[in-house]
Design a protein around this motif. Structure first.
Motif, PDB file in Angstrom:
ATOM      1  N   ASP A  38      31.550  29.200  43.770  1.00 63.90           N
ATOM      2  CA  ASP A  38      32.212  29.262  42.464  1.00 63.90           C
ATOM      3  C   ASP A  38      31.969  30.605  41.773  1.00 63.90           C
ATOM      4  OD1 ASP A  38      33.510  27.996  40.034  1.00 63.90           O
ATOM      5  OD2 ASP A  38      31.512  28.415  39.225  1.00 63.90           O
ATOM      6  N   GLN A  39      30.735  31.092  41.822  1.00 67.66           N
ATOM      7  CA  GLN A  39      30.419  32.384  41.200  1.00 67.66           C
ATOM      8  C   GLN A  39      31.282  33.511  41.769  1.00 67.66           C
ATOM      9  OE1 GLN A  39      26.125  32.830  41.813  1.00 67.66           O
ATOM     10  NE2 GLN A  39      25.938  33.164  39.620  1.00 67.66           N
ATOM     11  N   LEU A  40      31.347  33.579  43.083  1.00 67.02           N
ATOM     12  CA  LEU A  40      32.085  34.667  43.723  1.00 67.02           C
ATOM     13  C   LEU A  40      33.570  34.587  43.406  1.00 67.02           C
ATOM     14  CD1 LEU A  40      30.220  34.765  47.144  1.00 67.02           C
ATOM     15  CD2 LEU A  40      30.167  36.518  45.352  1.00 67.02           C
ATOM     16  N   ARG A  41      34.119  33.399  43.427  1.00 68.55           N
ATOM     17  CA  ARG A  41      35.552  33.282  43.107  1.00 68.55           C
ATOM     18  C   ARG A  41      35.816  33.675  41.647  1.00 68.55           C
ATOM     19  NH1 ARG A  41      39.509  31.810  45.767  1.00 68.55           N
ATOM     20  NH2 ARG A  41      40.546  31.041  43.884  1.00 68.55           N
ATOM     21  N   ARG A  42      34.994  33.202  40.722  1.00 65.59           N
ATOM     22  CA  ARG A  42      35.221  33.541  39.312  1.00 65.59           C
ATOM     23  C   ARG A  42      35.075  35.029  39.052  1.00 65.59           C
ATOM     24  NH1 ARG A  42      31.656  32.054  36.207  1.00 65.59           N
ATOM     25  NH2 ARG A  42      30.203  30.864  37.511  1.00 65.59           N
ATOM     26  N   ARG A  43      34.172  35.689  39.785  1.00 65.20           N
ATOM     27  CA  ARG A  43      33.964  37.125  39.584  1.00 65.20           C
ATOM     28  C   ARG A  43      35.050  37.979  40.220  1.00 65.20           C
ATOM     29  NH1 ARG A  43      27.435  38.277  40.150  1.00 65.20           N
ATOM     30  NH2 ARG A  43      26.789  36.911  38.436  1.00 65.20           N
ATOM     31  N   LEU A  44      35.813  37.413  41.165  1.00 64.32           N
ATOM     32  CA  LEU A  44      36.752  38.231  41.930  1.00 64.32           C
ATOM     33  C   LEU A  44      38.216  37.842  41.771  1.00 64.32           C
ATOM     34  CD1 LEU A  44      34.642  38.459  45.208  1.00 64.32           C
ATOM     35  CD2 LEU A  44      35.006  40.283  43.529  1.00 64.32           C
ATOM     36  N   VAL A  45      38.510  36.598  41.405  1.00 59.57           N
ATOM     37  CA  VAL A  45      39.902  36.181  41.255  1.00 59.57           C
ATOM     38  C   VAL A  45      40.579  36.985  40.154  1.00 59.57           C
ATOM     39  CG1 VAL A  45      41.391  34.293  40.473  1.00 59.57           C
ATOM     40  CG2 VAL A  45      39.636  33.855  42.183  1.00 59.57           C
ATOM     41  N   GLY A  46      41.780  37.458  40.436  1.00 61.10           N
ATOM     42  CA  GLY A  46      42.564  38.178  39.439  1.00 61.10           C
ATOM     43  C   GLY A  46      42.148  39.611  39.219  1.00 61.10           C
ATOM     44  N   ARG A  47      41.266  40.123  40.049  1.00 62.40           N
ATOM     45  CA  ARG A  47      40.777  41.492  39.899  1.00 62.40           C
ATOM     46  C   ARG A  47      41.071  42.307  41.157  1.00 62.40           C
ATOM     47  NH1 ARG A  47      37.382  38.069  37.215  1.00 62.40           N
ATOM     48  NH2 ARG A  47      36.483  38.758  35.234  1.00 62.40           N
ATOM     49  N   ASP A  48      41.148  43.610  40.994  1.00 61.04           N
ATOM     50  CA  ASP A  48      41.206  44.485  42.156  1.00 61.04           C
ATOM     51  C   ASP A  48      39.842  44.457  42.828  1.00 61.04           C
ATOM     52  OD1 ASP A  48      43.816  45.210  41.611  1.00 61.04           O
ATOM     53  OD2 ASP A  48      43.239  46.962  40.422  1.00 61.04           O
ATOM     54  N   VAL A  49      39.841  44.166  44.123  1.00 65.34           N
ATOM     55  CA  VAL A  49      38.583  44.023  44.843  1.00 65.34           C
ATOM     56  C   VAL A  49      38.397  45.194  45.796  1.00 65.34           C
ATOM     57  CG1 VAL A  49      37.223  42.565  46.390  1.00 65.34           C
ATOM     58  CG2 VAL A  49      38.708  41.510  44.676  1.00 65.34           C
ATOM     59  N   THR A  50      37.247  45.836  45.699  1.00 68.71           N
ATOM     60  CA  THR A  50      36.842  46.889  46.619  1.00 68.71           C
ATOM     61  C   THR A  50      35.541  46.458  47.280  1.00 68.71           C
ATOM     62  OG1 THR A  50      35.528  48.033  44.947  1.00 68.71           O
ATOM     63  CG2 THR A  50      37.866  48.649  45.118  1.00 68.71           C
ATOM     64  N   VAL A  51      35.102  47.198  48.277  1.00 67.23           N
ATOM     65  CA  VAL A  51      33.806  46.899  48.869  1.00 67.23           C
ATOM     66  C   VAL A  51      32.728  46.934  47.793  1.00 67.23           C
ATOM     67  CG1 VAL A  51      32.017  47.751  50.441  1.00 67.23           C
ATOM     68  CG2 VAL A  51      34.403  47.684  51.188  1.00 67.23           C
ATOM     69  N   GLU A  52      32.789  47.951  46.945  1.00 67.13           N
ATOM     70  CA  GLU A  52      31.773  48.104  45.905  1.00 67.13           C
ATOM     71  C   GLU A  52      31.800  46.945  44.913  1.00 67.13           C
ATOM     72  OE1 GLU A  52      32.366  51.637  48.090  1.00 67.13           O
ATOM     73  OE2 GLU A  52      33.860  50.478  46.963  1.00 67.13           O
ATOM     74  N   SER A  53      32.992  46.503  44.502  1.00 64.81           N
ATOM     75  CA  SER A  53      33.051  45.403  43.536  1.00 64.81           C
ATOM     76  C   SER A  53      32.673  44.074  44.180  1.00 64.81           C
ATOM     77  CB  SER A  53      34.440  45.318  42.900  1.00 64.81           C
ATOM     78  OG  SER A  53      35.426  44.943  43.844  1.00 64.81           O
ATOM     79  N   ALA A  54      32.961  43.913  45.475  1.00 63.82           N
ATOM     80  CA  ALA A  54      32.536  42.696  46.164  1.00 63.82           C
ATOM     81  C   ALA A  54      31.018  42.637  46.267  1.00 63.82           C
ATOM     82  CB  ALA A  54      33.163  42.632  47.553  1.00 63.82           C
TER      83      ALA A  54
END
Length: 409
Positions: A297-313
């Motif tokens: 749940d944490q990972l999905r909430r932090r990444l859904v709807g955002r531009d994802v890069t290696v650094e942001s992941a």
């Protein structure tokens, strides 16, 4: 801690194993010793053996080797080479390649790994995981580059003596690895107690597969006795320079394979519970390791709807909220360290309440490595430690030049 790296110089499977075993004889022996203790602890916890007794490693290693020889004889030859080079009985090296299966047969509730994949239209996918495992194995892994006889190269992050885990194959395919737990673990669909070891399956997929379809067919056909999510990431650069990509989590288990796909945004997150049916109806992780649902749940909430890069992941994975069950986990310094020789046996609690009574040290998990796959390029970036310490050091890709600088110490 720096990342240990090694590039094989031969392509014959047995000769490659001999080279590896000779170079890393001390490390392979240490892996065998650590797993022997871990297996004993798991078996005692399940009441399979008594105090002072040991599991029959020759029996389990023999079962594993027979399965490996049947499924991937070239990897059976490599395991024999590793054992010969390290001057160890072959059954010991075969047994650690089946460490997930032996732990499953003992009923151990080991937990490891969070994976994030983000498909990006026209560009290389983001493909990152944290590898969590028992903290005592922090010095017992490496990045291994394996030239193949077909001219290609498999690159894998794995443990000393184990033929593969997460990695890439230079043909536009990457693989991530997350342990799962199912009520049927410890048995196979054909009635056996030892299936194809999932670490051997992962390596075979990388070595053999020319494309995503071949990888999926290989995984689906393998009879397993331990559940695992093998997340496949495929990416190819088109003539116009754009990258075409796809991803799927193949949830292998002793009963029936299942698949989890990215959401409409191209985001695929996997932790340690089943996402597909019918397997999720027989998932035991929700009792033994419920932190998996929070990490998911944490990972999905932090990444859904955002531009994802290696650094942001990697940044999204930088969380200590769940302690030993966090996406970035560390040993608990407030807990007493296990006694020498008992640490591995204590990695699996023997009975409910035993830890609270102070009789056995609890399991100590840690994020041992943070891994990013560049699937189109066929390279791997790896940091020794969790996302919280990755920082700017998490930048260098593997290359032949780096391996030339390797000196075994």
């Amino acid at each position: 801690m720096s990342v240990r790296r090694f590039r094989s110089t031969v392509t014959d499977p047995r000769a490659r194993g001999v080279e590896f075993g000779t170079t890393f004889a001390t490390e392979v022996a240490a892996s065998v010793d650590a797993y022997r203790g871990l297996f004993d602890g798991a078996a005692r916890a399940a009441g399979r053996i008594g105090a002072g007794e040991h599991i029959d490693l020759a029996h389990w290693g023999g079962l594993a080797l027979a399965r490996i020889d049947s499924f991937a004889p070239e990897l059976g030859a490599e395991i024999r080479g590793i054992a010969g080079g390290a001057a160890l009985p072959v059954y010991e090296v075969a047994a650690i390649n089946a460490r997930t299966e032996i732990l499953a047969a003992c009923g151990a509730a080991a937990h490891e790994c969070s994976t994030v994949v983000r498909l990006i239209d026209g560009a290389a996918p983001v493909s990152v995981q944290c590898w969590d495992w028992y903290s005592e194995f922090a010095d017992l892994w490496l990045l291994w580059e394996i030239p193949r006889s077909d001219g290609g190269t498999t690159v894998t992050v794995t443990e000393f003596g184990i033929v593969g885990k997460a990695g890439v194959n230079g043909r536009g395919l990457g693989l991530h690895f997350n342990i799962l737990h199912h009520e049927a673990d410890g048995s196979t669909v054909d009635g056996g107690v030892m299936g194809v070891p999932v670490h051997v399956l992962a390596r075979a997929v990388l070595d053999r597969s020319l494309d995503l379809n071949q990888a999926m067919v290989t995984i689906a056909a393998a009879p397993v006795s331990a559940s695992t999510s093998l997340t496949l990431v495929a990416a190819q650069r088109r003539p116009d320079g754009r990258v075409e990509s796809a991803a799927v989590s193949c949830e292998v288990n002793p009963e029936k394979i299942g698949y989890a796909l990215p959401d409409p945004e191209g985001l695929l997150v996997h932790t340690n519970h089943f996402l597909s049916e019918p397997a999720r109806l027989r998932d035991t992780e929700l009792v033994g390791g419920p932190d998996t649902v929070i990490r998911y749940d944490q990972l999905r909430r932090r990444l859904v709807g955002r531009d994802v890069t290696v650094e942001s992941a990697v940044a999204a994975m930088d969380s200590h909220l769940m302690g030993g069950g966090a996406t970035c986990c560390h040993p608990d310094s407030t807990l007493p360290p296990p006694a020498p020789g008992a640490a591995r046996a204590g990695g699996v609690p023997p009975a409910p309440g035993a830890e609270r009574a102070g009789r056995v040290p609890p399991a100590q998990f840690a994020t041992l490595a943070t891994i990013a796959l560049d699937v189109p390029a066929g390279t791997v970036r790896v940091h020794a430690g969790g996302p919280c310490t990755a920082g700017r050091a998490f930048t260098a890709e593997t290359s032949t030049d780096q391996y030339k600088e390797f000196e075994h110490a």
